[in-house]
Scaffold this motif. Structure first.
Motif, PDB file in Angstrom:
ATOM      1  N   PRO A 242     -19.411 -22.471  -3.461  1.00  0.00           N
ATOM      2  CA  PRO A 242     -19.952 -23.339  -4.511  1.00  0.00           C
ATOM      3  C   PRO A 242     -21.367 -22.922  -4.875  1.00  0.00           C
ATOM      4  O   PRO A 242     -22.027 -22.193  -4.124  1.00  0.00           O
ATOM      5  N   PRO A 243     -21.866 -23.363  -6.021  1.00  0.00           N
ATOM      6  CA  PRO A 243     -23.242 -23.029  -6.407  1.00  0.00           C
ATOM      7  C   PRO A 243     -24.239 -23.515  -5.351  1.00  0.00           C
ATOM      8  O   PRO A 243     -24.008 -24.502  -4.649  1.00  0.00           O
ATOM      9  N   GLY A 244     -25.345 -22.797  -5.256  1.00  0.00           N
ATOM     10  CA  GLY A 244     -26.384 -23.176  -4.312  1.00  0.00           C
ATOM     11  C   GLY A 244     -26.562 -22.136  -3.226  1.00  0.00           C
ATOM     12  O   GLY A 244     -25.954 -21.069  -3.257  1.00  0.00           O
ATOM     13  N   HIS A 245     -27.401 -22.448  -2.267  1.00  0.00           N
ATOM     14  CA  HIS A 245     -27.696 -21.516  -1.185  1.00  0.00           C
ATOM     15  C   HIS A 245     -27.537 -22.225   0.145  1.00  0.00           C
ATOM     16  O   HIS A 245     -27.486 -23.456   0.216  1.00  0.00           O
ATOM     17  N   ARG A 300     -21.553 -29.340  -1.395  1.00  0.00           N
ATOM     18  CA  ARG A 300     -22.466 -29.019  -0.296  1.00  0.00           C
ATOM     19  C   ARG A 300     -23.115 -30.305   0.208  1.00  0.00           C
ATOM     20  O   ARG A 300     -23.517 -31.149  -0.588  1.00  0.00           O
TER      21      ARG A 300
END
Length: 369
Positions: A242-245, A300
């Motif tokens: 998913p998007p993000g870190h 997340r």
């Protein structure tokens, strides 16, 4: 700021493996090399037999078996201040590990319900404050795990084929609410019987009964990942991340300027079943409900603060190496707790800020920051 900082609690974990175990683990246990060589499950189970009968445990791979061995061998340094603390200053949390289908260790984490006064919506371990001076830290952690996620306190009542093995406790951490919090590590085995099909894994079958007043969701995360600075690469068949870190962090000055590393882990949950309670007409939480559809867009969960710090400490001990990011050298906050005790603040009873059963129940949960 240097890459590490210390409060002087102690220098290295006292998890020295017995000679015969060290000999058995003289194989190449480097995680990168392990992934490249892809040891067979039977070989991993042979290694696990150094620690217990492999036929009665989850199919740990060789790296996970070594991690469990280190945790079992770990002995925290003496901490006599604990015996001087009033009951209102004592707390414990349960770090519950289990093996997934690949033999990798995962850790159970909860999200606090929004109805709680402090730290609502934060990730935490099952845990809370002591009820009496006679409770051991492990007893506290198990009682709270029963109240929060339905994990039976009586081992005989844990549904077959699962059983819990206590492994060790870690040095105490200092909560923002001025509680000494003792992390207790345990391993949830899934026993296989000869001639029977493989047992279901924990995340597939042991869905806890949730308390809608205390826990908003239960999920898990790869334990070894809390030493990594970036997301684990998707495995064959997994959807894209998913998007993000995965990680970011910062240093803060806490209690007389002591450097304290804040770890922020953004745990992907897009490939797992996240469970959350739903309140029935009788007011009780239903069993094992999935995340409501409107909340499934959350991909997340943020794990940080004391929970993130404890996860890093536990993973360092288990895997015998330092993380890829900056961190405190010491485990826990026992030097800070001792300083607070010498100043008198930790040796007095905590004052109740509110009156009433509901307020008291919420106050008991403050240790889960």
């Amino acid at each position: 700021m240097s890459s590490t900082a210390t409060n002087g609690d102690h220098d290295a974990p006292s998890a020295i493996l017995p000679a015969e175990l060290a000999l058995g683990l003289a194989l190449d246990l480097d995680p990168t090399s392990y992934q490249q060589r892809q040891r067979s499950l039977s070989e991993a189970q042979d290694q696990a037999s150094y620690y217990w009968d492999a036929s009665t445990m989850a199919p740990l791979n060789v790296v996970s078996a070594a991690a469990i061995a280190r945790l079992r061998a770990y002995k925290p340094p003496p901490f006599p201040i604990w015996d001087r603390l009033p009951v209102s200053r004592r707390a414990a949390v349960l770090i519950l590990l289990f093996a997934d289908r690949r033999g990798d260790l995962r850790v159970v984490i909860t999200m606090r319900a929004a109805s709680l006064r402090n730290f609502s919506g934060h990730a935490a371990f099952p845990g809370g404050k002591a009820d009496s001076l006679t409770e051991s830290p492990y007893d506290i952690a198990r009682r709270e795990a029963w109240e929060e996620i339905g994990l039976p306190m009586d081992d005989s009542k844990i549904p077959s084929p699962f059983r819990i093995e206590p492994l060790c406790s870690l040095p105490c951490s200092l909560a923002k609410t001025e509680l000494a919090v003792r992390p207790c590590v345990a391993f949830l085995h899934a026993e296989d019987k000869a001639g029977s099909p493989p047992s279901p894994t924990v995340d597939e079958a042991m869905i806890p009964r949730l308390d809608a007043k205390e826990v908003a969701a239960v999920f898990s995360a790869p334990f070894a990942q809390f030493l990594q600075s970036a997301d684990e690469a998707p495995r064959p068949g997994d959807p894209p991340l998913p998007p993000g870190h995965w990680y970011d962090g910062r240093w803060i000055n806490w209690h007389s300027g002591s450097p304290w590393r804040v770890h922020n882990f953004h745990v992907p949950v897009h490939t797992q079943r996240v469970t959350t309670p739903k309140v029935r007409d009788d007011g009780q939480a239903a069993l094992g409900d999935e995340l409501p559809e409107e909340e499934q867009q959350v991909q997340r969960f943020l794990v940080w603060g004391m929970t993130g710090r404890i996860l890093v400490d536990a993973a360092r001990i288990a895997y015998g190496r330092d993380p890829e990011f900056e961190h405190n050298d010491n485990y826990g906050d026992e030097t800070l707790i001792t300083q607070q005790a010498e100043q008198g603040s930790m040796l007095t009873e905590k004052k109740r800020k509110e009156v009433g059963l509901d307020a008291l129940k919420e106050d008991v949960k403050q240790s889960k920051a």
